[in-house]
Scaffold this motif. Structure first.
Motif, mmCIF file in Angstrom:
data_model
loop_
_atom_site.group_PDB
_atom_site.id
_atom_site.type_symbol
_atom_site.label_atom_id
_atom_site.label_comp_id
_atom_site.label_asym_id
_atom_site.label_seq_id
_atom_site.Cartn_x
_atom_site.Cartn_y
_atom_site.Cartn_z
ATOM 1 N N VAL A 1 -9.801 -6.099 -2.960
ATOM 2 C CA VAL A 1 -8.733 -5.135 -2.513
ATOM 3 C C VAL A 1 -7.591 -5.656 -3.447
ATOM 4 C CG1 VAL A 1 -7.600 -3.732 -1.009
ATOM 5 C CG2 VAL A 1 -9.763 -4.554 -0.561
ATOM 6 N N LYS A 2 -6.914 -4.756 -4.082
ATOM 7 C CA LYS A 2 -5.609 -5.016 -4.670
ATOM 8 C C LYS A 2 -4.709 -4.890 -3.590
ATOM 9 C CE LYS A 2 -2.236 -3.296 -7.840
ATOM 10 N NZ LYS A 2 -1.769 -2.383 -9.059
ATOM 11 N N ALA A 3 -3.851 -5.962 -3.537
ATOM 12 C CA ALA A 3 -2.627 -5.875 -2.521
ATOM 13 C C ALA A 3 -1.232 -5.453 -3.110
ATOM 14 C CB ALA A 3 -2.891 -7.371 -1.505
ATOM 15 N N THR A 4 -1.097 -6.303 -4.033
ATOM 16 C CA THR A 4 0.408 -6.249 -4.439
ATOM 17 C C THR A 4 0.436 -6.176 -5.965
ATOM 18 O OG1 THR A 4 0.604 -8.731 -4.333
ATOM 19 C CG2 THR A 4 1.360 -7.431 -2.488
ATOM 20 N N GLN A 5 1.529 -5.845 -6.520
ATOM 21 C CA GLN A 5 1.968 -6.006 -8.060
ATOM 22 C C GLN A 5 3.203 -6.249 -8.099
ATOM 23 O OE1 GLN A 5 0.571 -2.724 -10.345
ATOM 24 N NE2 GLN A 5 1.579 -3.061 -12.110
ATOM 25 N N ASN A 6 3.655 -7.250 -9.164
ATOM 26 C CA ASN A 6 5.030 -7.609 -9.385
ATOM 27 C C ASN A 6 5.791 -8.056 -8.006
ATOM 28 O OD1 ASN A 6 7.584 -8.088 -10.629
ATOM 29 N ND2 ASN A 6 6.967 -6.713 -12.177
ATOM 30 N N THR A 7 6.769 -7.674 -7.910
ATOM 31 C CA THR A 7 7.546 -7.765 -6.546
ATOM 32 C C THR A 7 8.120 -6.426 -6.061
ATOM 33 O OG1 THR A 7 9.626 -8.115 -7.897
ATOM 34 C CG2 THR A 7 8.349 -10.140 -7.098
ATOM 35 N N GLY A 8 7.452 -5.511 -6.114
ATOM 36 C CA GLY A 8 8.111 -4.330 -5.520
ATOM 37 C C GLY A 8 7.055 -3.195 -5.262
ATOM 38 N N TYR A 9 5.822 -3.704 -5.252
ATOM 39 C CA TYR A 9 4.712 -2.707 -5.126
ATOM 40 C C TYR A 9 3.507 -3.407 -3.663
ATOM 41 C CZ TYR A 9 0.569 0.208 -5.486
ATOM 42 O OH TYR A 9 -0.698 1.150 -5.209
ATOM 43 N N VAL A 10 3.250 -2.463 -2.889
ATOM 44 C CA VAL A 10 2.049 -2.879 -2.022
ATOM 45 C C VAL A 10 1.117 -1.594 -2.004
ATOM 46 C CG1 VAL A 10 1.263 -3.520 0.388
ATOM 47 C CG2 VAL A 10 3.385 -4.464 -0.593
ATOM 48 N N GLU B 1 6.883 -17.823 -9.388
ATOM 49 C CA GLU B 1 6.768 -18.234 -7.772
ATOM 50 C C GLU B 1 7.234 -17.035 -6.867
ATOM 51 O OE1 GLU B 1 6.764 -21.514 -10.421
ATOM 52 O OE2 GLU B 1 8.327 -19.885 -10.659
ATOM 53 N N THR B 2 8.166 -16.149 -7.526
ATOM 54 C CA THR B 2 8.562 -15.243 -6.761
ATOM 55 C C THR B 2 7.517 -14.153 -6.279
ATOM 56 O OG1 THR B 2 10.910 -15.287 -7.475
ATOM 57 C CG2 THR B 2 10.253 -13.368 -6.303
ATOM 58 N N GLU B 3 6.770 -13.885 -7.464
ATOM 59 C CA GLU B 3 5.628 -13.003 -7.179
ATOM 60 C C GLU B 3 4.774 -13.689 -6.303
ATOM 61 O OE1 GLU B 3 3.557 -10.833 -10.442
ATOM 62 O OE2 GLU B 3 5.604 -10.788 -11.652
ATOM 63 N N ALA B 4 4.354 -14.750 -6.395
ATOM 64 C CA ALA B 4 3.332 -15.464 -5.689
ATOM 65 C C ALA B 4 3.705 -15.312 -3.968
ATOM 66 C CB ALA B 4 3.246 -17.189 -5.802
ATOM 67 N N GLN B 5 5.220 -15.672 -3.760
ATOM 68 C CA GLN B 5 5.780 -15.601 -2.584
ATOM 69 C C GLN B 5 5.535 -13.986 -1.777
ATOM 70 O OE1 GLN B 5 9.795 -17.060 -3.074
ATOM 71 N NE2 GLN B 5 8.845 -18.915 -3.864
ATOM 72 N N TYR B 6 5.708 -13.069 -2.690
ATOM 73 C CA TYR B 6 5.481 -11.588 -2.359
ATOM 74 C C TYR B 6 4.313 -11.231 -1.898
ATOM 75 C CZ TYR B 6 6.230 -6.527 -2.740
ATOM 76 O OH TYR B 6 6.128 -5.291 -2.539
ATOM 77 N N PHE B 7 3.274 -11.860 -2.694
ATOM 78 C CA PHE B 7 1.745 -11.741 -2.593
ATOM 79 C C PHE B 7 1.573 -12.124 -1.140
ATOM 80 C CE2 PHE B 7 -2.588 -13.392 -3.665
ATOM 81 C CZ PHE B 7 -3.303 -12.423 -3.204
ATOM 82 N N ILE B 8 1.557 -13.367 -0.947
ATOM 83 C CA ILE B 8 1.322 -14.198 0.274
ATOM 84 C C ILE B 8 2.235 -13.494 1.425
ATOM 85 C CG2 ILE B 8 1.316 -16.245 1.474
ATOM 86 C CD1 ILE B 8 -0.787 -15.892 -0.686
ATOM 87 N N ASN B 9 3.309 -13.218 1.244
ATOM 88 C CA ASN B 9 4.302 -12.711 2.411
ATOM 89 C C ASN B 9 3.360 -11.449 2.963
ATOM 90 O OD1 ASN B 9 6.653 -12.580 4.076
ATOM 91 N ND2 ASN B 9 7.065 -10.701 3.020
ATOM 92 N N ASN B 10 3.003 -10.545 1.914
ATOM 93 C CA ASN B 10 2.394 -9.504 2.360
ATOM 94 C C ASN B 10 0.863 -9.289 2.896
ATOM 95 O OD1 ASN B 10 4.165 -6.803 1.757
ATOM 96 N ND2 ASN B 10 4.541 -8.111 0.180
ATOM 97 N N ILE B 11 0.269 -10.634 2.793
ATOM 98 C CA ILE B 11 -1.209 -10.641 3.166
ATOM 99 C C ILE B 11 -1.334 -11.889 3.862
ATOM 100 C CG2 ILE B 11 -2.073 -9.417 1.273
ATOM 101 C CD1 ILE B 11 -2.615 -12.942 1.070
ATOM 102 N N LYS B 12 -0.223 -12.331 4.383
ATOM 103 C CA LYS B 12 -0.390 -13.889 5.224
ATOM 104 C C LYS B 12 -1.287 -13.805 6.369
ATOM 105 C CE LYS B 12 3.992 -13.016 7.663
ATOM 106 N NZ LYS B 12 4.586 -11.933 6.804
ATOM 107 N N ASN B 13 -1.406 -12.582 6.913
ATOM 108 C CA ASN B 13 -2.240 -12.372 8.226
ATOM 109 C C ASN B 13 -3.798 -12.267 7.623
ATOM 110 O OD1 ASN B 13 -0.375 -12.412 10.262
ATOM 111 N ND2 ASN B 13 0.078 -10.086 9.502
ATOM 112 N N TYR B 14 -4.137 -12.274 6.273
ATOM 113 C CA TYR B 14 -5.371 -12.251 6.102
ATOM 114 C C TYR B 14 -5.728 -13.503 5.159
ATOM 115 C CZ TYR B 14 -4.763 -7.074 6.147
ATOM 116 O OH TYR B 14 -4.733 -5.668 6.666
ATOM 117 N N VAL B 15 -4.903 -14.425 5.244
ATOM 118 C CA VAL B 15 -5.376 -15.777 4.201
ATOM 119 C C VAL B 15 -6.498 -16.388 5.296
ATOM 120 C CG1 VAL B 15 -4.494 -18.023 3.649
ATOM 121 C CG2 VAL B 15 -3.113 -15.897 3.254
ATOM 122 N N GLY B 16 -7.438 -16.903 4.604
ATOM 123 C CA GLY B 16 -8.391 -17.598 5.099
ATOM 124 C C GLY B 16 -9.577 -16.655 5.338
#
Length: 306
Positions: A27-36, A66-81
């Motif tokens: 599933v697509k989660a995020t794009q750049n730093t302004g879209y979920v 690095e900012t994009e990676a942080q944005y991605f993980i911040n928005n899907i952190k509950n799904y990691v793993g």
């Protein structure tokens, strides 16, 4: 046995997730730093309810990696793993396309935050842009026999893995849906998702919160020296018949080549004039090729777009 999968985004119909051939859904989660993706949570939950393996991907916008990676993980952190992570490295809407350092910086930051190395989705011709990730990441290559391959049978064609030791995945269709095959079993999928086998909470994770979507920038338009108006747009056109590629956007312009059905053309602009919709193909040394893609009167296309 390989795993067959689909990848989906906000405009994907639920029927794609429900397709019985698909054992996994990315599933697509995020794009750049302004879209979920506003349907991310629904699509993730539906795949889980159907008992399918899952994954999440971030579409690179080409800003600070690095900012994009942080944005991605911040928005899907509950799904990691719980599912594999992936970086979608494409030209469209990617300000850093062609930068061979961007993807490596992104995956290093994702790993720092999660302990997970994401796989990298990339078209075969751009494998060189992500080659320096080959020591830590798997690769998911996009290469189609044609845009009309509406089948779960794998086409008979070779696919390069570039600097990577082997293909982790192959996206082999992109017309009616994105079909993928991953050359690993369920245990391998879960190992990519959770390499340290950390305990994952069984309770339902909270949904990613869509960030405000900025107003899309108005495409750039201009009028050329012969009075035809062009609009900026990046995409890939696949012909469904023989079409002439010319040095100018006129039927009288000199011929570069005649493209056969199934040819893929990357374009960066279009113009509607003289009874046709024309596409502009960037070529070397600042030159361009031009071809018709649609009848401007009937709107009949001469191929497919992506």
């Amino acid at each position: 046995m390989p795993i067959y999968a689909v990848d989906v985004y906000s405009e994907s119909n639920d029927s794609i997730i429900r397709d019985p051939h698909a054992q996994a859904v990315i599933v697509k989660a995020t794009q750049n730093t302004g879209y979920v993706n506003p349907k991310c949570n629904h699509q993730w939950d539906l795949a889980g309810q159907l008992g399918k393996l899952r994954g999440l991907y971030h579409y690179a916008g080409g800003s600070n990696p690095e900012t994009e990676a942080q944005y991605f993980i911040n928005n899907i952190k509950n799904y990691v793993g719980q599912g594999i992570l992936a970086l979608d490295w494409e030209k469209a809407q990617n300000a850093s396309w062609g930068d061979p350092t961007w993807a490596k910086r992104f995956v290093i930051e994702v790993h720092r935050l999660t302990g997970v190395w994401p796989i990298i989705y990339v078209q075969e011709s751009a494998l060189w842009q992500v080659a320096n990730c080959a020591d830590v990441c798997g690769v998911w290559v996009a290469k189609y026999y044609s845009m009309q391959w509406y089948s779960w049978s794998l086409p008979n064609m070779s696919v390069s893995s570039g600097a990577f030791a082997f293909l982790t995945g192959w996206q082999f269709t992109g017309g009616d849906m994105d079909r993928d095959v991953f050359f690993l079993d369920e245990a391998g999928w879960k190992k990519l998702a959770n390499p340290e086998n950390k305990k994952v909470e069984e309770s339902k994770p909270s949904a990613p919160t869509p960030a405000p979507t900025p107003e899309p920038a108005k495409p750039k338009s201009w009028t050329d020296s012969v009075g035809d108006t062009w609009t900026e747009e990046n995409g890939t056109f696949t012909t469904n018949q023989a079409i002439n590629l010319r040095w100018g956007a006129k039927q009288s312009s000199s011929l570069i080549a005649t493209l056969s059905a199934g040819s893929e053309v990357k374009y960066d602009a279009y113009s509607r004039h003289d009874g046709y919709v024309w596409l502009r193909q960037p070529r070397g040394n600042g030159q361009y090729g031009y071809l018709v893609c649609r009848d401007a009167n009937t709107n009949e296309p001469f191929g497919t777009f992506k």
